[in-house]
Scaffold this motif. Structure first.
Motif, short mmCIF file in Angstrom:
data_model
loop_
_atom_site.label_atom_id
_atom_site.label_comp_id
_atom_site.label_asym_id
_atom_site.label_seq_id
_atom_site.Cartn_x
_atom_site.Cartn_y
_atom_site.Cartn_z
N HIS A 18 32.93 39.27 37.62
CA HIS A 18 31.95 39.10 36.55
C HIS A 18 30.58 38.71 37.12
O HIS A 18 29.55 39.24 36.70
CB HIS A 18 32.43 38.05 35.55
CG HIS A 18 31.42 37.71 34.50
ND1 HIS A 18 31.09 38.58 33.48
CD2 HIS A 18 30.63 36.62 34.36
CE1 HIS A 18 30.15 38.02 32.74
NE2 HIS A 18 29.86 36.83 33.24
N ARG A 19 30.59 37.81 38.08
CA ARG A 19 29.31 37.39 38.69
C ARG A 19 28.64 38.55 39.44
O ARG A 19 27.42 38.67 39.44
CB ARG A 19 29.53 36.18 39.59
CG ARG A 19 29.83 34.91 38.80
CD ARG A 19 29.77 33.65 39.66
NE ARG A 19 30.79 33.59 40.69
CZ ARG A 19 32.02 33.12 40.52
NH1 ARG A 19 32.40 32.66 39.35
NH2 ARG A 19 32.87 33.09 41.53
N LEU A 20 29.44 39.40 40.05
CA LEU A 20 28.87 40.60 40.68
C LEU A 20 28.27 41.53 39.62
O LEU A 20 27.17 42.05 39.79
CB LEU A 20 29.93 41.36 41.46
CG LEU A 20 30.37 40.78 42.79
CD1 LEU A 20 31.58 41.54 43.32
CD2 LEU A 20 29.23 40.83 43.80
N GLU A 21 29.00 41.70 38.55
CA GLU A 21 28.57 42.61 37.49
C GLU A 21 27.27 42.14 36.84
O GLU A 21 26.42 42.95 36.50
CB GLU A 21 29.69 42.70 36.45
CG GLU A 21 29.48 43.75 35.40
CD GLU A 21 30.68 43.85 34.48
OE1 GLU A 21 31.21 44.95 34.37
OE2 GLU A 21 31.07 42.83 33.87
N THR A 22 27.11 40.85 36.67
CA THR A 22 25.91 40.32 36.02
C THR A 22 24.75 40.09 36.98
O THR A 22 23.65 39.78 36.55
CB THR A 22 26.23 38.98 35.32
OG1 THR A 22 26.66 38.03 36.30
CG2 THR A 22 27.27 39.15 34.23
N GLY A 23 25.00 40.24 38.28
CA GLY A 23 23.94 40.04 39.26
C GLY A 23 23.81 38.61 39.73
O GLY A 23 22.94 38.30 40.54
N GLU A 24 24.67 37.72 39.22
CA GLU A 24 24.63 36.33 39.66
C GLU A 24 25.02 36.24 41.14
O GLU A 24 24.49 35.42 41.88
CB GLU A 24 25.59 35.50 38.81
CG GLU A 24 25.60 34.03 39.13
CD GLU A 24 26.58 33.26 38.28
OE1 GLU A 24 27.02 32.19 38.75
OE2 GLU A 24 26.92 33.70 37.17
N LYS A 25 25.94 37.08 41.56
CA LYS A 25 26.32 37.21 42.96
C LYS A 25 25.87 38.59 43.44
O LYS A 25 25.93 39.56 42.70
CB LYS A 25 27.84 37.11 43.14
CG LYS A 25 28.39 35.73 42.95
CD LYS A 25 28.07 34.88 44.14
CE LYS A 25 28.79 33.55 44.04
NZ LYS A 25 28.51 32.70 45.16
#
Length: 112
Positions: A18-25
């Motif tokens: 999820h963090r990859l998908e949202t750009g957080e990671k």
């Protein structure tokens, strides 16, 4: 497919996905990307583009979007266009850039 299911199948925490998908990671490892691709099973071209982008996160988003919309553009043409350096701050329009690279590839084929 839900993020939970993707996480289960790829052995990657769904919260991390999820963090990859949202750009957080950002900047996932090639191993992690390979795990996700093995579950998602994209077309060969799209998988190759994703793998290339892992190593080149600074690629022009407009060029990436343009190429993704046109399945006739090969990974080789895309990577050549994405790797080109330009004078000044303005990048050529993606369509023009791809056209130039395709012409260069055609010229090389004719010379052989």
């Amino acid at each position: 497919m839900s993020l939970r299911r993707l996480g289960e199948l790829s052995s990657i925490d769904h919260a991390y996905v999820h963090r990859l998908e949202t750009g957080e990671k950002t900047s996932p490892s090639p191993d992690l990307v390979d795990k996700l691709l093995s579950v998602l099973k994209p077309e060969e071209r799209d998988g190759a583009m994703v793998s290339w982008l892992v190593d080149h996160p600074d690629a022009d988003p407009k060029l990436v979007e343009f190429v993704l919309k046109d399945p006739t553009i090969s990974v080789e043409v895309f990577s050549a266009a994405a790797g080109m350096r330009h004078r000044g701050t303005a990048r050529p329009d993606p369509a023009l850039l791809i056209s130039r690279v395709q012409r260069a590839f055609q010229d090389d084929d004719e010379d052989e």
